[in-house]
Design a protein around this motif. Structure first.
Motif, PDB file in Angstrom:
ATOM      1  N   ARG A  10      -3.300   3.407   6.847  1.00 13.94           N
ATOM      2  CA  ARG A  10      -2.539   2.332   6.275  1.00 13.94           C
ATOM      3  C   ARG A  10      -3.075   1.087   6.202  1.00 13.94           C
ATOM      4  O   ARG A  10      -3.778   0.469   6.592  1.00 13.94           O
ATOM      5  N   ARG A  11      -2.913   0.655   4.944  1.00 15.00           N
ATOM      6  CA  ARG A  11      -3.302  -0.568   4.539  1.00 15.00           C
ATOM      7  C   ARG A  11      -2.189  -1.435   4.066  1.00 15.00           C
ATOM      8  O   ARG A  11      -1.261  -0.980   3.428  1.00 15.00           O
ATOM      9  N   SER A  12      -2.521  -2.676   4.232  1.00 13.22           N
ATOM     10  CA  SER A  12      -1.356  -3.603   3.595  1.00 13.22           C
ATOM     11  C   SER A  12      -1.494  -3.682   2.107  1.00 13.22           C
ATOM     12  O   SER A  12      -2.389  -3.815   1.222  1.00 13.22           O
ATOM     13  N   VAL A  13      -0.260  -3.530   1.573  1.00 17.88           N
ATOM     14  CA  VAL A  13       0.043  -3.402  -0.121  1.00 17.88           C
ATOM     15  C   VAL A  13       0.761  -4.603  -0.713  1.00 17.88           C
ATOM     16  O   VAL A  13       2.081  -4.515  -0.158  1.00 17.88           O
ATOM     17  N   LYS A  28      15.334   5.174   7.655  1.00 20.49           N
ATOM     18  CA  LYS A  28      14.212   5.605   8.753  1.00 20.49           C
ATOM     19  C   LYS A  28      13.382   4.405   9.142  1.00 20.49           C
ATOM     20  O   LYS A  28      13.166   4.478  10.294  1.00 20.49           O
ATOM     21  N   LEU A  29      13.319   3.546   8.336  1.00 17.94           N
ATOM     22  CA  LEU A  29      12.443   2.286   8.576  1.00 17.94           C
ATOM     23  C   LEU A  29      13.183   1.556   9.520  1.00 17.94           C
ATOM     24  O   LEU A  29      12.280   1.164  10.760  1.00 17.94           O
ATOM     25  N   LEU A  30      14.563   1.582   9.507  1.00 13.38           N
ATOM     26  CA  LEU A  30      15.236   0.692  10.795  1.00 13.38           C
ATOM     27  C   LEU A  30      15.057   1.514  11.976  1.00 13.38           C
ATOM     28  O   LEU A  30      15.111   1.082  13.187  1.00 13.38           O
ATOM     29  N   LEU A 101       4.291   0.815  10.001  1.00 11.15           N
ATOM     30  CA  LEU A 101       3.615   2.349  10.268  1.00 11.15           C
ATOM     31  C   LEU A 101       4.525   3.385   9.762  1.00 11.15           C
ATOM     32  O   LEU A 101       4.056   4.293   9.226  1.00 11.15           O
ATOM     33  N   ALA A 102       5.663   3.222   9.915  1.00 13.24           N
ATOM     34  CA  ALA A 102       6.956   4.224   9.417  1.00 13.24           C
ATOM     35  C   ALA A 102       6.818   4.194   7.989  1.00 13.24           C
ATOM     36  O   ALA A 102       6.646   5.280   7.395  1.00 13.24           O
ATOM     37  N   GLY A 107       5.554   7.931   3.061  1.00  5.43           N
ATOM     38  CA  GLY A 107       5.207   7.607   1.528  1.00  5.43           C
ATOM     39  C   GLY A 107       5.363   6.065   1.015  1.00  5.43           C
ATOM     40  O   GLY A 107       5.113   6.181  -0.291  1.00  5.43           O
ATOM     41  N   LEU A 108       5.651   5.061   1.716  1.00  6.15           N
ATOM     42  CA  LEU A 108       5.862   4.039   1.139  1.00  6.15           C
ATOM     43  C   LEU A 108       4.444   2.961   1.642  1.00  6.15           C
ATOM     44  O   LEU A 108       3.722   3.433   2.498  1.00  6.15           O
ATOM     45  N   SER A 109       4.608   1.704   1.052  1.00  6.33           N
ATOM     46  CA  SER A 109       3.663   0.919   1.705  1.00  6.33           C
ATOM     47  C   SER A 109       4.438  -0.298   2.281  1.00  6.33           C
ATOM     48  O   SER A 109       5.551  -0.442   1.711  1.00  6.33           O
ATOM     49  N   ALA A 110       3.558  -1.226   2.646  1.00  8.60           N
ATOM     50  CA  ALA A 110       4.288  -2.589   3.284  1.00  8.60           C
ATOM     51  C   ALA A 110       3.093  -3.809   3.652  1.00  8.60           C
ATOM     52  O   ALA A 110       1.928  -3.158   3.604  1.00  8.60           O
TER      53      ALA A 110
END
Length: 181
Positions: A10-13, A28-30, A101-102, A107-110
């Motif tokens: 995981r990396r910040s994008v 899912k994120l929530l 992390l979720a 499959g997303l980035s944050a």
């Protein structure tokens, strides 16, 4: 994905594809945020999901360094009721990390944009700016904004970042030796 694999990869994008995040993934994120622990289970947090283009642009102007929010198809503003818990910062921080992390796991980035204790301009805090923009009640504090989306850039996994010299055993400055002994 294995938990430690998520942590390493995981990396910040801050650059995202022009593609909306489906509602089921937002949920899912929530859910991940709601699964985070909080002091005495007080759960002081409140999350504001923003996907409106004009509001995203305005949020990207909350402070210097927030411009990546303008390209995110979705942001989650992490707030908490400071009257509900004296450790709201810690509780909200854990929830914000769970979101990041979720996001990677599905499959997303944050990336995290710090709002608390930052300035919008010389006379207004970033927090006051965000509160006014989103109509957040006075008793709620704004910790951060998490930008989320499908990544438009790929970053390599983290190399070994363990700093064993920053670990002490049974008192500060007492060497912790890996493998025991």
């Amino acid at each position: 994905m294995e938990f430690f694999e998520v942590l390493r990869k995981r990396r910040s994008v801050r650059r995202f594809q022009d593609r909306p995040v489906p509602r089921e993934l937002v949920e899912k994120l929530l859910e991940a945020a709601f699964l985070s622990p909080s002091s005495f289970n007080k759960r002081p947090w409140h999350f504001i999901v923003v996907d409106d283009g004009e509001k995203l642009k305005a949020l990207s102007e909350a402070k210097l360094g927030a411009s990546g929010l303008a390209t995110a198809p979705l942001v989650i503003v992490v707030t908490a009721d400071e009257g509900r818990s004296d450790v709201w910062v810690e509780d909200a921080s854990i929830a914000a990390e769970h979101i990041q992390l979720a996001a990677f796991d599905i499959g997303l980035s944050a990336f995290w944009v710090q709002i608390r204790n930052r300035m919008h301009d010389e006379s207004k805090t970033a927090e006051d700016y965000v509160k006014e923009l989103l109509g957040i009640p006075e008793n709620y504090r704004v910790l951060c904004i998490i930008g989320v989306g499908y990544p438009a850039e790929k970053k390599p996994p983290r190399e070994n970042v363990t700093e064993w010299g920053k670990v002490s055993l049974n008192g500060f400055g007492r060497e912790f030796r890996r493998g025991g002994g």
